[in-house]
Structure formats: structure tokens, C-alpha cells
Design an enzyme around this catalytic site. Sequence first.
Site, PDB file in Angstrom:
ATOM      1  N   HIS A 122       0.873  -1.180   0.000  1.00  0.00           N
ATOM      2  CA  HIS A 122       0.000   0.000   0.000  1.00  0.00           C
ATOM      3  C   HIS A 122       0.912   1.233   0.000  1.00  0.00           C
ATOM      4  CE1 HIS A 122      -2.729   2.980   1.879  1.00  0.00           C
ATOM      5  NE2 HIS A 122      -3.717   2.218   1.464  1.00  0.00           N
ATOM      6  N   ASP A 199       3.323  -4.609   8.136  1.00  0.00           N
ATOM      7  CA  ASP A 199       2.120  -3.788   7.984  1.00  0.00           C
ATOM      8  C   ASP A 199       0.930  -4.722   8.158  1.00  0.00           C
ATOM      9  OD1 ASP A 199      -0.150  -2.566   7.043  1.00  0.00           O
ATOM     10  OD2 ASP A 199       0.766  -1.714   5.257  1.00  0.00           O
ATOM     11  N   GLN A 202      -4.241  -5.217   7.064  1.00  0.00           N
ATOM     12  CA  GLN A 202      -5.220  -6.169   6.521  1.00  0.00           C
ATOM     13  C   GLN A 202      -5.148  -7.539   7.185  1.00  0.00           C
ATOM     14  OE1 GLN A 202      -7.601  -5.164   4.713  1.00  0.00           O
ATOM     15  NE2 GLN A 202      -6.834  -3.243   3.842  1.00  0.00           N
ATOM     16  N   LYS A 225     -10.327  -0.644  10.699  1.00  0.00           N
ATOM     17  CA  LYS A 225     -10.487  -1.807   9.817  1.00  0.00           C
ATOM     18  C   LYS A 225     -10.852  -3.054  10.628  1.00  0.00           C
ATOM     19  CE  LYS A 225      -7.064  -0.204   6.445  1.00  0.00           C
ATOM     20  NZ  LYS A 225      -7.875   0.297   5.326  1.00  0.00           N
ATOM     21  N   CYS A 363      -4.698   2.461  -3.692  1.00  0.00           N
ATOM     22  CA  CYS A 363      -3.470   3.005  -3.068  1.00  0.00           C
ATOM     23  C   CYS A 363      -2.306   2.036  -3.235  1.00  0.00           C
ATOM     24  CB  CYS A 363      -3.662   3.328  -1.591  1.00  0.00           C
ATOM     25  SG  CYS A 363      -4.935   4.532  -1.308  1.00  0.00           S
TER      26      CYS A 363
END
Length: 404
Positions: A122, A199, A202, A225, A363
Site C-alpha cells: 500500500h 504492515d 489487513q 479496519k 493506493c
Amino acid sequence: MYDIRKVREDFPILSREVYGKPLVYLDNAATTQKPLCVLDAMREEYLNVNANVHRGVHYLSQQATDLHEAAREKVRQFINAAKTEEIIFTRGTTEAINLVASSFCENQMKEGDEVLVSDMEHHSNIVPWQLQAMKRGIVVKHLPIDDKGCLDLSTFNAHLSSKTKLVSIAHVSNVLGTVNDVKRIVEMAHACGIPVLVDGAQSAPHMKIDVQAIGCDFYAFSGHKMYGPTGVGVLYGKEEWLEKLPPYQGGGEMIDKVTWEKTTFERLPFKFEAGTPDYVATHGLATAIDYLCSVGIDNIKAHEQELTRYCMEQLKTIDGIRIFGEAEHKDAVVSFLVGDIHHLDMGTLLDRLGIAVRTGHHCAQPLMDRLGISGTVRASFALYNTKEEIDVLVAGIRRVSQMF
Ligand code: 7TS
């Protein structure tokens, strides 16, 4: 498993209509909806507790501080960090990665040193490093992906050099859904003495996260999220790293003593938390974590895996469909294009049928370049989605395809 009908009642927004059609919300990778318990907890705090944290001797301030610090402990347990000092509250994943990029590059990297990211990142795990490249002359390298959308880890070591100072990799791709083997990446990087940032934007909503088992040095994720409020996220950092790194922003909360001659900084985690934190949002996040745990992370994972499998299977019955991301380990995200229908046209027409999907580059423009496309249509799932909703999506795609 769990009673999906009961779970959906916790999210009143799911029973609203758009354009006179029942809402089918499949844009969960962008943000999830919030259960009533999160909204109630935040309303209750504003109604009955509200006061600034860490600075008042008065009752309300103590109570607000207790809630805020209890949220930190809740996050610690959720990702199995060793200490609460290792949990830094940020505005989200983006700020967490910017914090590491800024502080890590300041005293751990010099001109010519390298950070290794990947082709599936991203922008928030690309641009912070590019800003440091402009500022300090560091070099951003990227690990390629294969045609199924997986990192080729056999070439991992070839992308490292004596100048590589950090590896920064998404746990799960927000476009391809690929679940990267971050434990293995950490092992390989650590074998060369290189720390790793994961990261987790997700991954945190979808699977059990154990930062000690993964072994990563930093892990970043966003509250919004994972059924929590916007404006709050987390940076986990190993204490030994956080102790070494300089503060990110200056201001209240993060200092020990300030004089005109010299200023010293607070202990961890406060050194990295300048200014009034969003203490109501941290309480909301803690409530969201309780909610996730009450449904059961393993149950959620099994449910979403089944939705992903079913969606892939159903989509493949559509003429002219191209699916991006066919990794064996794939999670809750499905990206596709149909024939030469533009992703924006498909998304706009699906929207008129009540189906919320995301379209565009998500993104991740370098990934779009790698795939040779300008964007995709993306459906992404949460614990409250159903197979019936996927049927509505697939019927909607067929209908749009017939119009073209
Ligand atoms: N990293 C990944 C892998 C993401 O998917 C996102 C947001 C971020 C970082 C940034 O998170 P933020 O909460 O700080 O904004 N991804 C998306 C998306 O896929 N659609 O909208 C936002």
C-alpha cells in the site's frame, strides 16, 4: 461457528437500504462497520467520563486515564506483545509506519542505506520511505511478486545487501489478498541481522496475531479496519528498538523535563505519544477487540476463508473474468476485472444495485503497474458478510456484463 443473523443485528447499518435496495457492504478492506457495543462505549465515555488523560489529579481524569491504559493492555494481549510499553497509540497504520520511517531513518540509516519493501505494498508502506529517500538519500528497494501474486522468497536474500537496514512488508495485500509468510521473512531477515516491520492493516482484523511468534520488530495496524473507530491505530515495537529510536513528534505528554537548555523525554510508550491522544477512540478500540474475541478470531477466520473460497469459485463462472491474486494463502479480499469493462463503470453500476465495492488502484499504484492495469474492482469481506451477499454480487456482475 457463530450465528451470523445475530451478529448482523449488532451492526444496524447493515440493514439499511441504498437506492431502495438492501445494502451489500463489501468494502471492508477500506473500513469496517462498527458494532453497537463500540458506539455505546464511546458515547458512554463522552457522556459520563470525559476528561483529558495523564494530567489531571481529579476523578474524571483518573477514570479516563484508567480506560485509556486498560485499552493499551487489551491491545498488548490481543497481539501478544511482551509489554504494554511496546504499544504506541497512533492515528492508524499510516502514522505508525511514518513514525518508524522518520525515527528509524534518523539514527539508524544514512545516505545509501536500503529499506526493502515489496511490489504489493500500500502507498503508506512506500511513500514514507520515499520521503526519507528525498530527505536523507536512503534507497527503497522492492521485492517482486510472481503471476499468482505471491512474493518469491527464494530471491529474498538476493535483494538484501550489507546496506539493507530494514525490511518492511505487508502481512496481507489489500489488493491481492495474499497472506505473506511473515514469520519466514523475519527469520531470513534476522539471519542477516536486519529488523522487520510488518504492515498488519489487513491482517489484524482477520487472524490471530502473535507478534512474539512472528518475531517482527514492528507491527502496525488500524482500529477502523477491525470494527473500531477511525483515528486510532497501533504501532507495536520491540522495547529494545523503541528505546533506541528518537521521538517522532514533540509536545505535551512525551517529555520528562523541559528547560531552555535541554529537554529530556518520557519513558516508553509516552515518548512517542505527543499531545492529547484520542482516548475515547482507544476505549472504542478496546471494546472492538472484546467484540472480536467474543465472536472468536478463529471462527471469524474460518467464516471469511469460506466466503473468499466461495466468492472465487462463483466469480470464475463469469465469462471474461480476470482475478488478480490466486495465492494459496489468501484472505478476505478478491480483486477482478470483467472483459474490457472499466473498473469504475462496474463499481458505479454495482453501486446502483446496492452493492458497495471499491474500484481503482487501491493506493497500490506500483502493484497496478506490475499487473499492467489501471485498477480493479475489489470485494472484501468481514465477519458479518454472507454467501447470499456474494450471490447478489455475482448476479450483479452478470447483469452489468450483459449491459455492455
Ligand atoms: N496498509 C495496508 C495494507 C492497507 O490496506 C491500508 C489501508 C493501510 C496500510 C493504511 O491504513 P490507514 O488506516 O492508515 O489508512 N487500505 C485501504 C484500502 O485498501 N482501501 O482503503 C484503505
